[in-house]
Design an enzyme around this catalytic site. Structure first.
Site, PDB file in Angstrom:
ATOM      1  N   GLY A 121       0.819  -1.202   0.000  1.00  0.00           N
ATOM      2  CA  GLY A 121       0.000   0.000   0.000  1.00  0.00           C
ATOM      3  C   GLY A 121       0.850   1.247   0.000  1.00  0.00           C
ATOM      4  N   PRO A 122       0.225   2.399  -0.204  1.00  0.00           N
ATOM      5  CA  PRO A 122       0.956   3.670  -0.232  1.00  0.00           C
ATOM      6  C   PRO A 122       1.564   3.983   1.132  1.00  0.00           C
ATOM      7  CG  PRO A 122      -1.296   3.901  -1.082  1.00  0.00           C
ATOM      8  CD  PRO A 122      -1.212   2.565  -0.437  1.00  0.00           C
ATOM      9  N   PRO A 123       2.483   4.943   1.181  1.00  0.00           N
ATOM     10  CA  PRO A 123       3.062   5.333   2.484  1.00  0.00           C
ATOM     11  C   PRO A 123       2.009   5.935   3.398  1.00  0.00           C
ATOM     12  CG  PRO A 123       4.401   6.159   0.650  1.00  0.00           C
ATOM     13  CD  PRO A 123       3.138   5.637   0.051  1.00  0.00           C
ATOM     14  N   GLY A 124       2.137   5.632   4.677  1.00  0.00           N
ATOM     15  CA  GLY A 124       1.288   6.252   5.683  1.00  0.00           C
ATOM     16  C   GLY A 124      -0.066   5.621   5.888  1.00  0.00           C
ATOM     17  N   GLY A 128      -0.517   2.653   7.353  1.00  0.00           N
ATOM     18  CA  GLY A 128      -0.533   1.839   8.567  1.00  0.00           C
ATOM     19  C   GLY A 128      -0.049   0.424   8.396  1.00  0.00           C
ATOM     20  N   LYS A 129       0.862   0.188   7.435  1.00  0.00           N
ATOM     21  CA  LYS A 129       1.321  -1.196   7.219  1.00  0.00           C
ATOM     22  C   LYS A 129       2.119  -1.694   8.418  1.00  0.00           C
ATOM     23  CE  LYS A 129       3.470  -0.053   3.432  1.00  0.00           C
ATOM     24  NZ  LYS A 129       3.033   1.359   3.365  1.00  0.00           N
ATOM     25  N   THR A 130       3.014  -0.886   8.921  1.00  0.00           N
ATOM     26  CA  THR A 130       3.834  -1.313  10.059  1.00  0.00           C
ATOM     27  C   THR A 130       2.985  -1.524  11.304  1.00  0.00           C
ATOM     28  OG1 THR A 130       5.733  -0.105   9.145  1.00  0.00           O
ATOM     29  CG2 THR A 130       5.841  -0.741  11.462  1.00  0.00           C
ATOM     30  N   SER A 145      -3.681   1.532 -18.501  1.00  0.00           N
ATOM     31  CA  SER A 145      -5.089   1.642 -18.104  1.00  0.00           C
ATOM     32  C   SER A 145      -5.758   2.873 -18.697  1.00  0.00           C
ATOM     33  CB  SER A 145      -5.199   1.696 -16.572  1.00  0.00           C
ATOM     34  OG  SER A 145      -4.594   2.864 -16.077  1.00  0.00           O
ATOM     35  N   LYS A 191      -8.782   3.451  -7.397  1.00  0.00           N
ATOM     36  CA  LYS A 191      -9.418   4.307  -8.399  1.00  0.00           C
ATOM     37  C   LYS A 191     -10.821   4.721  -7.957  1.00  0.00           C
ATOM     38  CE  LYS A 191      -6.664   2.369 -12.159  1.00  0.00           C
ATOM     39  NZ  LYS A 191      -6.628   1.532 -13.376  1.00  0.00           N
TER      40      LYS A 191
END
Length: 818
Positions: free
Chosen positions: A403-406, A408-410, A725, A768
């Site tokens: 996913g994009p930064p920020g 909440g992956k960590t 796309s 999207k």
């Protein structure tokens, strides 16, 4: 000062005293002289019969004073003739003069000072390359005329008087101060022995001249300073120059003595501590209550193994190394290497595991507490835990959070570890270029260390932790190896049962570890590595989710961190929504947290400067805290040849307007701008060809493109764009231009097109859809193969949306140009 040096010092001063006594005996009047004196003939000592002519010897280190008795060493070949002539004189005297750094072979009358010292020569000895004699200073002389300007130097001299230009009391006071200074110097400086004290007793305060010369002679002043003292004939002026030199010598000697005492004290303390420790070791060893370092190390390692379930093959290696350690010397380099190796082997949690808490309600509670939104991600994690409930454990699984930064992956990884009740260890592999960081260095290298995985197990002290590998998409490659390839063994459940670390060189079981990896994109990950991981996408947050996250997590955390009571800063919901929409539109919430932190800082300044108890932030005064909004409300571009597309980026989804315009009718052609990548340029060419071939089918002028030069542009030309796309969007823009018919409502679309008109699926449907909602577009056209992706979206994302699915482009045209 050693006993040997003290003996040599005593011998030296004894020799000086003996030479002085010999000189006094030579100069003392005989019985006949005494009788002559009684008859009225005065007998003058030998030094009063100093000759009017003297042979000269140059000295270089420092001048010689009349009060000195000191051995001198001169070069035999150069001054042997001079000493022979001195030996043939009845007075046995020679003049010594200080010439400083002047070269011996180049001395002339101009290099010699006017004032020197006449000395008596005693006990002259000739050796192989030098002549040594004891010189007894007698009187100053002044050179009147040069009789020989080449060696042996011969000069005509006079002996000037040394007047005392002060009262007896003043001269006596200076003399007493000088005697006290010399006596003060004697105990401080060990070079001045007891014999020198007896030598000092020769001088009297009533004879200040010799005393002053003696005081100057024992200082360590430089040669030119001492020569200036020698040339000062008035005794009072000479004493005024010598007394500061003597005081300076005392200060230097005191400082040296203090430094020496400090050093000796430190050495004595260390020696005392060392001896006491050694004695203590011997006593403890004799009593059987202590062991040496080697036995202590062996016992420590064996104690660690008592509560471990070490595999048999590993235990054999440990026993071999313990046997080697018991015969090595503790000071040898190999002892240190072996000890470190055993330290690592015995510090690992062999057979120690923590019990998994596979409680689904508890897991849901923890995930909901730590995260707002991410409903599909939470459900996927709960499914993962439910599977582990039947299987008995959740080991052998590798999750990849993309996913994009920020977003909440960590923190999701931490929540997984807490939900399972496992230890958590995180390390970033971003920028890692050395495979030894994963698999360790070989023991033969200096400074060798195990890999990060072994270090993680040692720190968490269990075999089944949750290990997070952060930023796996940012690993590098270098001549030192490819860490991404090294991860293949780690992240494969079929291989990591027998993981081999190069440093330990024994097999380890990593199958119980739950690996959680994070990445922003999948483009840079090798397919072989990607195949070993199970992907969970975190697509970003819509405004409602950001509102919940800010109210439940970000805002309370910032206030608690700055220790500001919640009641003192009131942030309204409307202001918070404006912050989200105008200042933090990224997919994650990191920028939102920064903007909220700015509000807290500005509010703190306002409360302190204006002495306010509370501060209210509303829509009306929000710009006072954050300035003008970064993002304005985007208007969907409208007009002929203008169509809104949907794109996926590493920062989340985005709307992508496409513009097509007819430039002129002089020549046919297609011009593309907007920093389009190769894939988008190919999509544009396909769209151009498909549109020209099917103009009649869609009700446009079949000859429109025959002479038209078309310019197609994707705005924000400073941002590179690429991806498969945009084919449907570009075809719609060209068809709108040919039909001269604009879109009559807000509409966005995505999908790739083939030359035959087939609409093929694309990725990033969730991102999207979120981007379309953010721009207030609620009607979409998606490829038919992506219907399932859309249907799997949570209901709050699909609420209010109208979606058309297209298999071929004619389906798109029916929706757009109906």
């Amino acid at each position: 000062m050693s006993e040997r040096d003290q003996d040599q010092s005593r011998d030296f001063y004894a020799e000086l005293e003996e030479a002085r006594q010999d000189a006094e005996e030579e100069n003392s009047p005989t019985q006949d002289d005494q009788e002559s004196t009684s008859q009225g003939r005065a007998v003058v000592p030998t030094q009063d019969y100093l000759p009017e002519r003297l042979y000269l010897l140059p000295i270089h280190n420092r001048p010689f004073f009349p009060a000195q008795v000191q051995p001198l060493v001169i070069h035999r070949e150069r001054w042997e003739e001079t000493m022979e002539r001195v030996g043939n004189t009845p007075h046995q005297s020679v003049g010594v003069a200080f010439v400083g750094d002047s070269g011996v072979d180049e001395l002339g009358p101009g290099d010699f000072p006017e004032i020197g010292t006449a000395v008596k020569v005693h006990r002259s000895q000739t050796e192989e390359q030098q002549i040594q004699f004891i010189a007894q200073g007698v009187r100053r002389f002044r050179i009147v005329r040069w009789l020989s300007k080449t060696p042996p130097y011969l000069v005509e001299v006079t002996y000037p008087k040394e007047p005392i230009e002060a009262s007896d009391e003043e001269a006596r006071a200076y003399a007493m101060a000088m005697i006290n200074g010399i006596k003060e110097l004697l105990p401080i400086n060990p070079l001045y022995g007891e014999e020198l004290k007896h030598y000092l007793n020769r001088f009297s305060p009533h004879e200040p001249g010799p005393l002053t010369d003696f005081a100057a002679a024992i200082t360590s002043a430089k040669g030119p300073e001492l020569q200036e003292v020698l040339e000062t004939l008035p005794v009072m002026a000479r004493m005024q120059k010598v007394l500061p030199l003597l005081r300076k010598e005392i200060e230097v000697a005191q400082l040296q003595s203090e430094i020496s005492e400090q050093v000796n004290a430190q050495m004595q303390d260390r020696q005392r501590e060392f001896f006491l420790r050694e004695q203590l070791k011997v006593i403890q060893r004799e009593l059987g209550i202590s062991k040496d370092d080697r036995d202590n190390d062996v016992d420590t390692f064996r104690e660690r193994l008592e509560n471990l379930e070490v595999p048999e093959r590993v235990m054999e290696r440990i026993e071999d190394e313990l046997g080697k350690l018991s015969v090595l010397e503790t000071g040898s380099p190999e002892y240190g290497t072996t000890r470190n190796y055993l330290d690592w082997l015995t510090s690992l949690p062999w057979g120690i595991t923590s019990e998994d808490q596979l409680d689904l309600p508890r897991a849901r509670k923890i995930l909901d507490r730590d995260h707002d939104g991410l409903t599909d991600v939470k459900e996927r994690i709960v499914e993962f835990l439910a599977e582990g409930t039947f299987k008995g454990d959740v080991g052998g699984s590798i999750l990849l959070l993309v996913g994009p930064p920020g977003v909440g992956k960590t923190s999701v990884g931490r929540s997984i570890a807490e939900a399972l009740g496992r230890e958590f260890y995180r390390f970033s592999v971003g920028g890692m270029r050395d495979e030894a960081e994963i698999k360790g260095h070989r023991r033969t290298y200096i400074g060798a260390m195990p890999g990060k995985l072994v270090q993680a197990l040692k720190e968490v002290e269990v075999e089944n932790p949750v290990i997070m590998l952060d930023e796996v998409d940012k690993m590098g490659q270098s001549f030192q190896g490819d860490p991404a390839s090294a991860l293949l063994e780690v992240l494969d459940p079929e291989q990591n049962v027998d993981f081999l670390d190069h440093y330990l060189d024994v097999r380890m079981d990593l199958s119980k570890v739950l690996f959680v990896c994070t990445a922003n994109t999948l483009d840079s990950l090798p397919p072989a590595l990607l195949d070993r991981m199970e992907q969970i996408r975190l697509s970003g947050y819509i405004a409602e989710e950001k509102m919940a996250i800010a109210k439940h997590h970000l805002w309370p955390k910032l206030l608690e961190r700055d220790r500001i009571p919640k009641k003192r800063i009131n942030l309204t919901d409307a202001a918070l929504r404006k912050v989200i929409e105008g200042y933090a539109r990224e997919a994650g919430v990191r920028q939102l947290e920064k903007q909220l932190h700015r509000i807290v800082r500005k509010a703190a300044v306002t409360m302190l400067e204006n002495e306010q108890d509370t501060v209210k932030i509303s829509v009306n005064n929000l710009e006072d805290f954050l300035g003008a909004p970064t993002f304005r409300k985007e208007k969907v571009l409208k007009g002929v040849g203008v169509v809104t597309g949907l794109a996926w980026t590493s920062m989340g989804g985005a709307t992508l307007p496409v513009e097509a315009a007819r430039v002129h009718a002089k020549s046919r052609g297609l011009k593309l701008t907007g920093q389009l990548g190769d894939v988008m340029q190919e999509s544009a060419n396909i769209a151009y060809s498909y549109t020209m071939a099917h103009l009649k089918e869609f009700g446009a002028d079949p000859t429109f493109f025959d002479e038209a030069h078309v310019h197609m542009h994707v705005p924000e030309g400073a941002t590179p764009k690429d991806g498969p796309s945009a084919g449907v969007t570009m075809t719609t823009a060209l068809l709108s231009l040919a039909k001269q018919q604009p879109l009559d409502r807000p509409l966005a679309m995505t999908g790739e097109l083939t030359l035959s008109g087939q609409v093929i699926p694309v990725g990033g449907i969730r991102e999207k859809v979120i981007a379309a909602r953010r721009s207030d577009i609620f009607e979409l056209i998606l490829p038919e193969p992506n219907r399932r992706d859309y249907e799997e979206l949570p209901d709050y994302l699909k609420k209010g949306m109208t979606v058309h699915f297209a298999n071929r482009y004619r389906d798109v045209a029916k929706v757009v140009f109906a």
